[in-house]
Design an enzyme around this catalytic site. Sequence first.
Site, PDB file in Angstrom:
ATOM      1  N   ARG A  61       0.855  -1.194   0.000  1.00 57.17           N
ATOM      2  CA  ARG A  61       0.000   0.000   0.000  1.00 57.17           C
ATOM      3  C   ARG A  61       0.886   1.238   0.000  1.00 57.17           C
ATOM      4  NH1 ARG A  61      -1.301   1.663   4.548  1.00 57.17           N
ATOM      5  NH2 ARG A  61      -2.098  -0.266   5.428  1.00 57.17           N
ATOM      6  N   TYR A 114     -16.631  16.662 -15.698  1.00 55.95           N
ATOM      7  CA  TYR A 114     -16.933  15.228 -15.836  1.00 55.95           C
ATOM      8  C   TYR A 114     -17.993  14.858 -14.793  1.00 55.95           C
ATOM      9  CZ  TYR A 114     -16.267  10.217 -15.304  1.00 55.95           C
ATOM     10  OH  TYR A 114     -16.476   8.870 -15.203  1.00 55.95           O
ATOM     11  N   LYS A 212      -8.384   6.252 -19.357  1.00 60.32           N
ATOM     12  CA  LYS A 212      -8.673   6.798 -20.679  1.00 60.32           C
ATOM     13  C   LYS A 212      -7.426   6.745 -21.571  1.00 60.32           C
ATOM     14  CE  LYS A 212     -12.465   7.470 -18.416  1.00 60.32           C
ATOM     15  NZ  LYS A 212     -12.804   8.732 -17.773  1.00 60.32           N
TER      16      LYS A 212
HETATM   17  C1  LIG Z   1     -13.230   9.153 -16.498  1.00 58.19           C
HETATM   18  C2  LIG Z   1     -12.882  10.505 -16.020  1.00 58.19           C
HETATM   19  C3  LIG Z   1     -12.650  10.752 -14.661  1.00 58.19           C
HETATM   20  C4  LIG Z   1     -12.822   9.681 -13.596  1.00 58.19           C
HETATM   21  O1  LIG Z   1     -11.930   8.647 -13.737  1.00 58.19           O
HETATM   22  P1  LIG Z   1     -12.241   7.108 -13.325  1.00 58.19           P
HETATM   23  O2  LIG Z   1     -11.003   6.409 -13.716  1.00 58.19           O
HETATM   24  O3  LIG Z   1     -13.449   6.677 -14.093  1.00 58.19           O
HETATM   25  O4  LIG Z   1     -12.505   7.108 -11.862  1.00 58.19           O
HETATM   26  C5  LIG Z   1     -12.270  12.017 -14.291  1.00 58.19           C
HETATM   27  N1  LIG Z   1     -12.149  13.016 -15.196  1.00 58.19           N
HETATM   28  C6  LIG Z   1     -12.386  12.815 -16.486  1.00 58.19           C
HETATM   29  C7  LIG Z   1     -12.236  13.962 -17.449  1.00 58.19           C
HETATM   30  C8  LIG Z   1     -12.752  11.576 -16.958  1.00 58.19           C
HETATM   31  O5  LIG Z   1     -13.005  11.385 -18.262  1.00 58.19           O
END
Ligand SMILES: *Cc1c(COP(=O)(O)O)cnc(C)c1O
Length: 396
Positions: A61, A114, A212
């Site tokens: 951790r 978001y 992403k």
């Molecule tokens: C997907 C996303 C998040 C959140 O991320 P997770 O990995 O789904 O928790 C935050 N900001 C933006 C712009 C995103 O596209």
Amino acid sequence: MPARPGARLAHVTDHGFETRAIHAGQEPDPRTGAVVPAIYATSTYKQDGVGGLREGYEYSRSANPTRTALEECLASLEQGSRGFAFASGLAAEDTLLRALTRPGQHVVIPDDAYGGTYRLFEGVEKHWGLAYTPVSVTDVDAVRDAIRPGETRIVWVETPTNPLLNIADIQAVADVAHKADALLVVDNTFASPYLQQPLTHGADIVVHSTTKYAGGHSDVVGGALVVRDAEHAEPIAYHQNAVGAVAGPFDSWLVLRGLKTLGLRMDRHSHNAEQIVDFLQGRDEVSEVIYPGLAEHPGREIAKRQMKRFGGMVSFRMRDGEQAAVDLVNRTELFTLAESLGGVESLIEHPCRMTHASAAGSPLEVPPDLVRLSVGIETGSDLVADLEHAFEASKA
Ligand SMILES: *Cc1c(COP(=O)(O)O)cnc(C)c1O
């Protein structure tokens, strides 16, 4: 806290982005020569006598070598002093807020943030005593007006925003935030560090959903923070360990693998997006195409200044309204109907009922006729043909 494990960053800081993506934090293993960092699937580490830690590793951790490699690579790509990897983008955001705010303080957030970020502020942080104000972060005066002197701790910016692809002027907002002794946090998920490095434009901390573009293959959920100043690294390191929402070794490895091709992918995402924008502009069914590279986009000049290219996200509005948007997203074949973005495969979605459904009735509500594309890296002409077919099928 043990000394920071690793620290193999220095030797690559002079190199270009693509070189750093492949080498930062990732020297061949000194024992075996393995070129690729191993997945250290271990929770604990043998100590050479009580407190005798090897390279600072004690418990996973607190730190894990695969995660360290990813954290160093991310820090290098964003040109920050230190990176932190988390189990998700929202875990990174929550840890950042725990570490750097206290109940009674205030945050300025984008009015088209978001959806999950908005939910985090409204559904979680607010109950903890953190107030927030949504404003259009493209409007520097609105940001200045929303700041509460002495109370506002953070100005939070996404650029390009999701899903409306608004562009904020990072340097201008940084100046306004800093004048009020607030920090500027930039969610750089949409641009990725290849297209934009907010810390070089005055931001203090960068947030990523590595789910992403960073991961890039829709096979992992992860998040990251990169800080410019060591001063902010300390509380974040403490909270990363104390809260424990860390990235696991396999997830870290997947994101690290994704980062190696980030530059190649982002160029191709941008190239395909440009082709699709051209196509959409010629369709009568579309009332507006939203892409930061378009001459009529109000943020184009700022985007040109702070971004290398304009990215793979394209949004557009359907002239005939919500049902037309829903019909279209149901009819594509190569574009998969799904939430998320940033993977090699193209995705299509209806933000109002999907990614942004949690913002319904709030100031962050999105237009019901909006369609969002995450343009993948397939053959561009196939993607155009798929959309064309879906438009024609919707007519019939
Ligand atoms: C997907 C996303 C998040 C959140 O991320 P997770 O990995 O789904 O928790 C935050 N900001 C933006 C712009 C995103 O596209």
